[in-house]
Design a protein around this motif. Structure first.
Motif, PDB file in Angstrom:
ATOM      1  N   VAL B 175     -37.220  23.257 -63.646  1.00  0.00           N
ATOM      2  CA  VAL B 175     -36.647  22.982 -62.335  1.00  0.00           C
ATOM      3  C   VAL B 175     -35.268  22.375 -62.544  1.00  0.00           C
ATOM      4  CG1 VAL B 175     -36.916  21.758 -60.155  1.00  0.00           C
ATOM      5  CG2 VAL B 175     -38.940  22.561 -61.391  1.00  0.00           C
ATOM      6  N   GLY B 182     -36.037  20.016 -55.475  1.00  0.00           N
ATOM      7  CA  GLY B 182     -36.390  20.141 -56.888  1.00  0.00           C
ATOM      8  C   GLY B 182     -37.622  19.331 -57.243  1.00  0.00           C
ATOM      9  N   ALA B 286     -32.946  24.424 -57.815  1.00  0.00           N
ATOM     10  CA  ALA B 286     -32.889  23.532 -56.652  1.00  0.00           C
ATOM     11  C   ALA B 286     -31.565  22.810 -56.740  1.00  0.00           C
ATOM     12  CB  ALA B 286     -34.060  22.564 -56.678  1.00  0.00           C
TER      13      ALA B 286
END
Lengths: 107, 975, 188
Positions: B175, B182, B286
């Protein structure tokens, strides 16, 4: 950088462990062969935009050569199989056809 | 002028002031500041000069997208240019200097360029510096180099004092981005039992939500972030890294992540940066969104900042960009900035909104707070020089001819809407969609980047996916230029790319001059090509280009998103590979002895071999001559351990070697040696060496020093892929043995002194035989082979005993003046004998017959590798260049590689030639220069004199002679 | 024989992990059909170990047997026994298509000890160490050279490389295990 799975030792590793050996399933033409056959063996490569059968060696691993079907555009890997194979295995051909219906097949 | 607010600042610790210097002036910030926050807090609004016009520039942003505020940092071995102040954490003693100005930041001569802006249009360099051509190198380039460029490179002699490293990590899910989106994704992946790595480029977590005081799942964002992070840290399957940026997403889930381990802790005994080489099953981007600037005249002045960045500075670091801040926007989000400033006690005289009658919750809040909203209006121009003094307003839907109002202010907070950060989606081929409502590109979920299984392997979430979250906001209105119909003079003061000084008028000019492709326009105008890679400028620029071309934005498309996301250090890319471990250095068992005895080294592949062993005051040439004279006159030692030694064994070993070598190897008798040649399938020489037959099924094949691994792989290739039913094993024994050549007329006497169980007499152990047994106390395999023409034994002992054996030989040979000799003496002696060297006489186009080695090419064998290739007409032609010896008439040494020119030109229009030198040395034995070369029909031209080029461009005449200059009958090696 | 020295003569270093060159070790390459009973009997006779499964190392009373390749084992014994091991293998495998070769002097062996061993090795080896079990072996690269490594016990690893690059690998391991370089990926 590709991620490859060696069918000889089962390791999945990054490309830096492997060495590429160019097109697979070439037929050797030695003494007595025609100029055309020798030329094809030495110099004429398919270099396709798409499905490609190629040779790899697990150079930093088990040291074994193997063959692999890969798409040169999408980098999708369809499968790897032993170097001691004279033409692509049926299940890999079937998988490629399923994924790439327009593929003209191995010749 | 910017200043520190009396209260607030969620990231700073006011009890820990930190002193730093900017251009030598001591300033004070607080622990938790970024350098940008500390500079602004200390009132330093002006931080640099622009690339082309040397315009005064200030801080625009609060993160990685900052285009202006780059400084040189550190000193001496730790000096580094172009450091982004917005992502640099402040530490005590930090030293920063501004860039791109002369003589000083406040007074810059180059700023005259700005007055001459009409003469610096788009493509200026291409247009200006073409003629006259000769001016480029000596006139234009030095001037351009002095005045352009960002920062100064460190001195060539400077060595980075820090250490760096890399780390290979594997995970199911990576991530990128530590905001709410996130962390939510990381939590979900962790809950599924996945191995997760979650990384955040900044030191702090939570993204915009914690700045804006948002609520997440019913609780304040800051508390939620802390709780989720705590859970992630506690999970052993999750790795949580801050100060770590996803630099690039590459094929098959390969992600490079750049961890700034110790940038914020100078002096700590830690690696400065660590490059994570991650293989992720899936990547979740993200990465949020970046606010776009608005294009209005004077938008590059120090004090004009992104609205959300202003909010960051107020909330995170208690810094205000000014005492009176005008907000200008086309969307609701900037109202948050107005409200934050207002809450902090900073005057906001007006919110200029390009939209007419905007109606959103935030707009109403601002009005309720008593803030004035000027709707349907635009900034016509920002007033000021090195700082903002005010803004002129005009109707948005106008050409800016009429100034509606002038408002005094010392800073401007602007917002042109948001662009999702789609880099990680796009690096590896993910495609984008144009979102009309948000006026941005967002990931097209139907066209993701594909992994090795052919499935998408990147997902974007949150703002990076175009989900900007403001559900109750009024629609934003795309604004690419302000006012909408601005005249030329205004457009020529609207900066798109402040770092590279590209303006709206430049892009429009490029379109007018025929640049229709966004990629071409980028290069022509340099839009987006600066160190920020257009994070702020690209969308605005391509909107201007699309407008100028009269086509919709998606039709223009974006330029390519290339890694790294922001620049990463070369140190991190090099990792540990520097200094002694820059690359592997292969050492023989006697390496330390050679070093202690003054060897001058020659690299041979990754090996280091002694070239010669110069004594005090001796030149290399003299050392080589001394070593040769000793060997030819008495005896010398050569460390030959680097020679490849491949054991080839099995029932089909002889058959296999008959295929690999051009010679017949199957007829070699056990106990005997034979020199062999290997060719590739073209028939070109690839390696040579001596083959010893150990027993009926076993051969030991010596290869060249550089060839061992290559030939081993070559053998395995044929065995595994072509003749897999042949029963042959190859084992690489190169490093098992220390191999030492004892060479010279006294060689036998030296070995006999050692004693042992091998009969070394000529009769019992003739030339080209090998024996196994004991020499003294050493287990040895002795080969009677010679590469020098002298009586010679090459002896292999276990590598672990190599040094002891070498010592024993030195001792035994002392009475004969025993000395080591290096590779150069080896080369000269082999050239005196006319022996070829792979890589000197061969270059990948030479067949054995070219070198007079027809005797080593079997005519009986039906097949061997290269046989078919040698049958081609070009290979059998009498017109090939063939090996001969060359003797200069004046005794001088020919230049290496020298060509023998002929009158006329060849088919490629080059000077016609008839030969070239392949090996050339001064022979101390003969007292003159000797050489070998490939000459057209050479062996047919014995005695002929031809001219070769000299290094100084002259000619030197040489006679074509037999390549063997010394003991042609071979009597000396066969005694 | 007393004058035989290993590549680095038993060097030691303490950092994030303890490093040691293991000194002289007997190593024998055995190539052949790993599924054949004759080969299994020979390996047993030489080391007491069973033929290891793919990418495993097995210990026996007088040595270890490591899987290197589909047709190759590396047998590890005391240095002085290597010659005897080769003799046993040749005798047991007479008539078989198999090859035994003493490679004791062609290699260097390193011991890497400590809970941070994986975090150090992952700086130079592109290997996923999650789930890397005791007794598992992996051939890979250590930065720029070939290496084989295995997990001897929970916190103890072995790395084999070619003798000529022993100094390089040593310097490499010492560099990446310098204090301050804790990663905390495998070991928290």
């Amino acid at each position: 950088m590709l991620l490859l799975t060696c069918p000889c030792c089962g390791v999945t590793a990054e490309e830096t462990e492997f060495a590429n050996g160019g097109e697979a399933h070439l037929k050797r033409f030695g003494p007595g062969s025609s100029d055309a056959d020798y030329e094809a063996y030495m110099f004429n490569r398919k270099n396709p935009r798409g499905v490609h059968f190629e040779r790899w060696r697990h150079a930093y691993g088990c040291g074994k050569w193997f063959l692999m079907a890969r798409d040169t555009m999408t980098l999708e890997v369809y499968g790897a199989y032993p170097a001691q194979t004279t033409e692509p295995p049926a299940e890999i051909v079937a998988k490629i056809k399923a994924r790439r219906p327009e593929w003209e097949g191995y010749k | 002028m910017s200043y520190r607010l009396a209260t607030g600042g969620r990231l700073i610790d006011r009890s820990r002031p930190l002193d730093f210097t900017f251009n030598g002036k001591t300033l004070r910030g607080f622990a938790g500041d970024t350098l940008a926050a500390a500079l602004l807090g200390a009132g330093q609004t002006l931080v640099g000069r622009s690339f082309k016009y040397h315009r005064p520039r200030g801080i625009v942003a609060s993160g990685a997208e900052e285009p202006n505020a780059l400084v040189g940092m550190g000193e001496g071995q730790r000096f580094e240019p172009n450091q982004r102040t917005t992502t640099t954490e402040l530490f005590s003693g930090l030293k920063a200097v501004s860039q791109n100005h002369w003589p000083s930041l406040d007074f810059d001569i180059g700023a005259v360029n700005a007055k001459l802006w009409r003469f610096f249009p788009a493509g200026f360099y291409y247009k200006m510096f073409i003629h006259p051509r000769s001016f480029w190198k000596h006139v234009y380039e030095p001037i351009v180099r002095q005045s352009a460029g960002l920062g100064k490179a460190p001195d060539a002699e400077t060595r980075d004092a820090d250490r760096y490293e890399q780390f290979y990590a594997h995970c199911d899910v990576l991530v990128a981005g530590g905001g709410i989106a996130g962390l939510t994704a990381a939590r979900a992946a962790a809950a599924e039992g996945k191995r997760v790595i979650v990384i955040e480029q900044a030191a702090h977590w939570g993204g915009r939500a914690v700045v804006d005081g948002a609520e997440v799942e019913g609780q304040p964002a800051a508390g939620w972030v802390e709780a989720v992070l705590g859970d992630l840290h506690a999970n052993p399957a999750v790795t949580v890294l801050n100060r770590t940026m996803a630099a690039g997403v590459h094929d098959h889930g390969y992600v490079l992540a750049y961890q700034r381990v110790a940038d914020h802790e100078p002096g700590a005994d830690k690696p400065r940066h660590r490059l994570w080489r991650v293989r992720a099953g899936h990547v979740i981007a993200a990465t949020g969104a970046i606010e776009r600037p608005l294009s209005f005249a004077g938008n590059d002045l120090p004090g004009v900042m992104l609205a959300a960045a202003v909010r960051d500075y107020v909330v995170n670091w208690a810094v205000s960009p000014g005492k009176r801040v005008v907000v200008v926007t086309n969307n609701d989000d900037a109202y948050r900035t107005a409200l934050a400033l207002h809450a902090a006690g900073v005057a906001v005289p007006v919110i200029i909104d390009a939209r007419t009658e905007p109606r959103g919750a935030l707009v109403e809040q601002a009005r309720a707070a008593g803030l004035r909203v000027a709707d349907g209006m635009a900034v016509r121009s920002v007033k000021g020089g090195k700082a903002v003094t005010g803004v002129e307003l005009c109707r948005f839907d106008s050409d800016g001819g009429a100034v509606a109002e002038t408002i005094a202010c010392d800073a401007v907070a602007m917002s042109g809407g948001w662009s999702p950060v789609v880099h990680l989606w796009s690096h590896c081929g993910g495609k984008l969609l144009w979102d009309e409502a948000g006026a941005f590109f967002r990931p097209d979920p139907s066209r993701p980047p594909l992994g090795r299984d052919g499935q998408g392997f990147v997902t974007c979430t949150g703002a990076a996916n175009g989900d900007l979250g403001d559900t109750d906001a009024a629609p934003m209105m795309p604004v690419w230029m302000m006012p909408a119909k601005a005249d030329y003079l205004l457009r020529a003061k609207m900066w798109l790319d402040p770092q590279n000084d590209v303006k709206v008028s430049d892009v429009q000019l490029a379109a007018k001059e025929g640049y229709a492709s966004v990629e071409h326009t980028k290069r022509y105008t340099t839009l987006g090509m600066a160190t920020d890679q257009g994070k702020l400028s690209n969308i605005n620029g391509l909107a201007i280009l699309s407008d100028a071309l009269g086509q919709p934005i998606p039709q223009t498309g974006t330029t390519t998103f290339r890694p790294p996301y922001t620049p990463i250090s070369l140190g991190a890319i090099a990792g540990e590979a520097r200094g002694p471990i820059f690359q592997p250095l292969r050492r023989t068992p006697m390496h330390a002895w050679h070093e202690a005895n003054g060897a001058h080294w020659e690299p041979v592949g990754q090996w280091r071999r002694p070239y010669c062993y110069p004594r005090d005051g001796e030149s290399h040439g003299h050392a080589v001559s001394r070593e040769i004279t000793q060997v030819r006159g008495s005896v010398g030692l050569l460390d030959a351990s680097t020679l490849g030694k491949l054991l080839v064994t099995g029932p089909d070993a002889a058959k296999f070697l008959d295929m690999l070598y051009t010679n017949m190897m199957s007829t070699l008798k056990p106990g005997k040696c034979r020199y062999g040649l290997m060719c590739n399938e073209n028939g070109f020489l690839s390696d040579d060496g001596v083959v010893a037959r150990l027993d009926d099924q076993t051969f030991l094949c010596h290869t060249t020093s550089g060839g061992a691994d290559r030939i081993h792989a070559w053998m395995e290739d044929w065995l595994q892929c072509e003749w897999w039913d042949w029963k042959v094993h190859v084992v690489n024994l190169t490093e098992e043995y220390a191999q030492i050549a004892v060479v010279g007329p006294n060689a036998r006497k030296v070995l006999e002194k050692l004693g042992g169980d091998i009969d070394l007499s000529k009769e019992a152990f003739p030339f080209m035989d090998w024996r196994e047994g004991r020499l003294g106390k050493f287990r040895a395999r002795v080969f009677r082979i010679s590469f020098s023409g002298e009586l010679s034994y090459e002896i292999a002992v276990p590598a672990s005993e190599g040094q002891a054996f070498w010592d024993a030989l030195m001792q035994a040979g002392a009475e004969f003046g025993m000395m080591p000799y290096g590779t150069e003496a080896l080369h000269v002696m082999r050239a005196e004998k006319g022996f070829i060297m792979i890589g000197d006489e061969t270059d990948g186009t030479v067949i054995p017959q070219d070198l007079g080695l027809d005797w080593a090419v079997s005519k009986k064998k039906p097949d061997f590798l290269g046989k078919r290739g040698m049958e081609r007409p070009a290979m059998t032609s009498a017109d090939r260049w063939k090996l001969v010896g060359l003797e200069t008439l004046d005794g001088s040494v020919l230049a290496d590689g020298a060509l023998a020119p002929l009158p006329g030109k060849n088919v490629n229009g080059q000077q016609e030639t008839q030969g070239r030198v392949t090996s050339t040395y001064f022979s101390p034995t003969l007292g003159r220069g000797i050489a070998m070369g490939l000459v057209h029909r050479g062996p047919e031209r014995m005695g002929e004199v031809i001219a070769f080029q000299t290094e100084s461009g002259g000619r030197v005449e040489a006679r074509i002679v037999d390549p063997c200059f010394y003991d042609k009958a071979g009597e000396k090696q066969n005694v | 024989m007393s004058e035989a020295v290993s590549a680095l003569n038993g060097a030691h270093f303490a950092g994030l992990v303890d490093l040691a060159e293991a000194g002289l070790k007997g190593m024998v390459t055995l190539r052949g059909d790993l599924s054949s009973p004759a080969l299994a009997a020979a390996v047993k006779a030489a080391t007491g170990a069973a033929v290891p499964a793919v990418r495993r190392i097995e210990a026996g009373a007088s040595g270890q047997a490591a899987w290197m390749s589909p047709d190759e084992l590396l047998l590890i014994t005391p240095y002085a026994r290597a010659g005897a091991v080769v003799e046993i293998l040749r005798r047991e495998l007479a008539g078989e298509f198999a090859t035994a070769a003493d490679v004791s002097d062609a290699r260097a062996l390193f011991k890497i000890r400590g809970p941070q061993a994986r975090d150090v090795l992952a700086k130079i080896c592109p290997v996923d160490f999650t789930g890397f079990a005791v007794g598992e072996l992996r051939r890979t690269r250590a930065a720029q050279v070939a290496a084989a490594l295995w997990r001897e016990s929970e916190d103890e690893w072995r790395l084999v490389c070619f003798r000529s690059v022993a100094q390089y690998v040593w310097d490499l391991l010492a560099t990446v295990s310098a204090p301050g370089g804790e990663v905390g990926f495998y070991h928290r």
